[in-house]
Design an enzyme around this catalytic site. Structure first.
Site, PDB file in Angstrom:
ATOM      1  CB  CYS A 165       6.451   3.177  -1.049  1.00  0.00           C
ATOM      2  SG  CYS A 165       7.459   2.744  -0.171  1.00  0.00           S
ATOM      3  CG  HIS A 305       5.844   0.652  -7.147  1.00  0.00           C
ATOM      4  ND1 HIS A 305       6.026   1.838  -6.446  1.00  0.00           N
ATOM      5  CD2 HIS A 305       6.116  -0.397  -5.999  1.00  0.00           C
ATOM      6  CE1 HIS A 305       6.205   1.695  -5.051  1.00  0.00           C
ATOM      7  NE2 HIS A 305       6.643   0.306  -4.887  1.00  0.00           N
ATOM      8  CD  GLU A 316       4.126  -1.894 -11.395  1.00  0.00           C
ATOM      9  OE1 GLU A 316       3.828  -0.921 -11.702  1.00  0.00           O
ATOM     10  OE2 GLU A 316       5.293  -1.973 -10.852  1.00  0.00           O
ATOM     11  CG  HIS A 342      11.454   2.844  -3.712  1.00  0.00           C
ATOM     12  ND1 HIS A 342      10.485   3.934  -3.611  1.00  0.00           N
ATOM     13  CD2 HIS A 342      10.723   1.902  -3.109  1.00  0.00           C
ATOM     14  CE1 HIS A 342       9.247   3.627  -3.384  1.00  0.00           C
ATOM     15  NE2 HIS A 342       9.378   2.444  -3.042  1.00  0.00           N
ATOM     16  CG  PHE A 403       6.643  -1.890   2.997  1.00  0.00           C
ATOM     17  CD1 PHE A 403       6.918  -2.720   1.866  1.00  0.00           C
ATOM     18  CD2 PHE A 403       7.951  -1.570   3.656  1.00  0.00           C
ATOM     19  CE1 PHE A 403       8.085  -2.999   1.357  1.00  0.00           C
ATOM     20  CE2 PHE A 403       9.154  -2.104   3.362  1.00  0.00           C
ATOM     21  CZ  PHE A 403       9.118  -2.681   2.078  1.00  0.00           C
TER      22      PHE A 403
END
Length: 417
Positions: A165, A305, A316, A342, A403
């Site tokens: 991502c 994110h 985060e 996403h 990931f």
């Protein structure tokens, strides 16, 4: 060596909340949700029955019908978004040196629909290996920048970054470095993804990564909310034209902003889960600030994110507090994934665009769908909840993680001649 300045001169977007740059921005500031029941296949047996699809899109309005058959949807999206950005920048072979114009693109997965279709067709047959001759060229993740370069005649560096991502944010950092080192004048960068497929949804469901809020898809992506239960899968593309400052000035280009810096890091922790204290995220933001020669208190806005996962959102925000200290409460923090879902490998690109447009327009898009306070999140942080906020922005950061522990951060500065 004197590093070159890098500016952004063109933008293009094809997203679940708008099929052009202007439509995308309008959707963002108005808090529009792109989530809806999936239309691409029968979801009866699937745990998650909704996603953020691109809507009202006819590819043959942009690409010749014969050519469309040779393109997976992720490459179609890449072409359409890059066409808009290149036109927006006013780039033609007459005003650039084609050998110094590159395409660096991000894709986390690539042609998943093509792969799925070919394998399922084979499985349904008699075992004879009959495959479409375009199977491999349609599927491979690097093919999108190849098509962009062939369509436009650009003969500089051409490749795809794959870091899950974080892929398109990685692409932007690479493009930034190529230009500031003097190796290119212009690079078309960004990312695309089209993973709303049986395999894509089924795979993420098996990991328990996706929201299953089937009764209310439009509210399912709810970053920072105590009731969040996973991300909503999206699709689309974002494209940015990065250009060396003097080159842009010489041809009279419109300039959106300056690219201030880029940072990369690794969590070195887990295949899919973030470090609970956000150690890798702390490192990537610190690396980005150091690269830009800026202090934490210089930052006005962070597009996080913020995927709407229970672990990721908290980690985060902990990292942001660790890096920015008391100044964190003065920053407008948001997650535009609350609206777009996403987009995997394309997330970094469309969120960089959102950060740039927020800076240009003095408006921070909201984090929608927030209803319940999470006691694990510091209430002093301004998460731009549910409604856009006006704010002068001189410096904006965009965070993207993938990931495998891949982290990328890009910093943009208000342009000053």
């Amino acid at each position: 060596m004197q590093l070159k300045r890098v500016v952004v001169t063109g933008l293009g977007a094809l997203t679940p909340i708008g099929n052009t740059l202007q439509e995308y921005w309008d959707g963002l500031v108005n808090g529009k949700s792109g989530a809806a029941p999936i239309t691409y296949y029968d979801t009866e047996k699937h745990k998650t029955k909704f996603a953020c699809e691109v809507k009202n899109f006819n590819v043959e309005d942009f690409i010749d019908k014969k050519e469309v058959r040779r393109l997976d949807k992720f490459a179609q999206y890449a072409i359409v978004a890059s066409d808009e950005a290149i036109k927006d920048a006013g780039i033609t072979l007459e005003n650039v040196n084609k050998y110094r114009v590159g395409v660096i693109w991000g894709a986390g997965i690539g042609g998943l629909q093509t792969f799925q279709d070919e394998v399922m067709n084979y499985a349904a047959g008699d075992g004879t290996p009959r495959f479409n001759p375009f199977f491999i060229p349609k599927m491979i993740a690097d093919i999108a920048p190849g098509h962009i370069s062939m369509r436009n005649g650009f003969m500089g560096p051409n490749y795809t970054t794959v870091s899950a991502c974080a892929s398109s944010a990685n692409a932007l950092v690479d493009a930034f470095n190529y230009i500031r080192l003097g190796m290119c004048d212009v690079i078309v960068s960004g990312g695309s993804e089209a993973a709303v497929t049986i395999a894509g949804m089924g795979g993420f469901n098996s990991m328990q990564a996706l929201s299953t809020r089937n009764e209310s898809p439009e509210t399912a992506s709810r970053p920072f909310d105590a009731t969040r239960d996973g991300f909503v899968l999206g699709e689309g593309a974002g494209a940015l034209v990065l250009e060396e400052y003097e080159h842009a000035i010489a041809r009279g280009a419109k300039i959106y902003c300056e690219v201030g810096g880029g940072g990369l890091s690794s969590d070195a922790y887990h295949l899919t889960a973030p470090h609970p204290e956000g150690i890798g995220v702390i490192a990537v933001m610190e690396n980005c600030l150091r690269d830009a020669g800026m202090k934490p208190e210089d930052v006005d806005h962070i597009n996080t994110h913020g995927t709407s996962t229970p672990l990721g959102d908290v980690a985060e925000l902990k990292a942001i507090k660790a890096v920015f200290g008391d100044h964190a409460k003065n920053i407008n923090i948001n997650s535009t994934k609350s609206m777009t879902g996403h987009l995997l490998g394309a997330a970094g690109a469309i969120e960089a665009i959102a950060s740039i447009l927020a800076m240009q327009n003095g408006i921070v898009p909201p984090t929608i769908n927030h209803t319940t306070v999470d006691e694990n999140i510091d209430p002093s942080l301004n998460l731009t909840l549910n409604k856009a906020q006006k704010r002068e922005i001189k410096v904006a950061m965009s965070n993207t993680f993938g990931f495998g522990g891949h982290n990328a951060c890009v910093l943009f500065k208000k342009f000053e001649n």
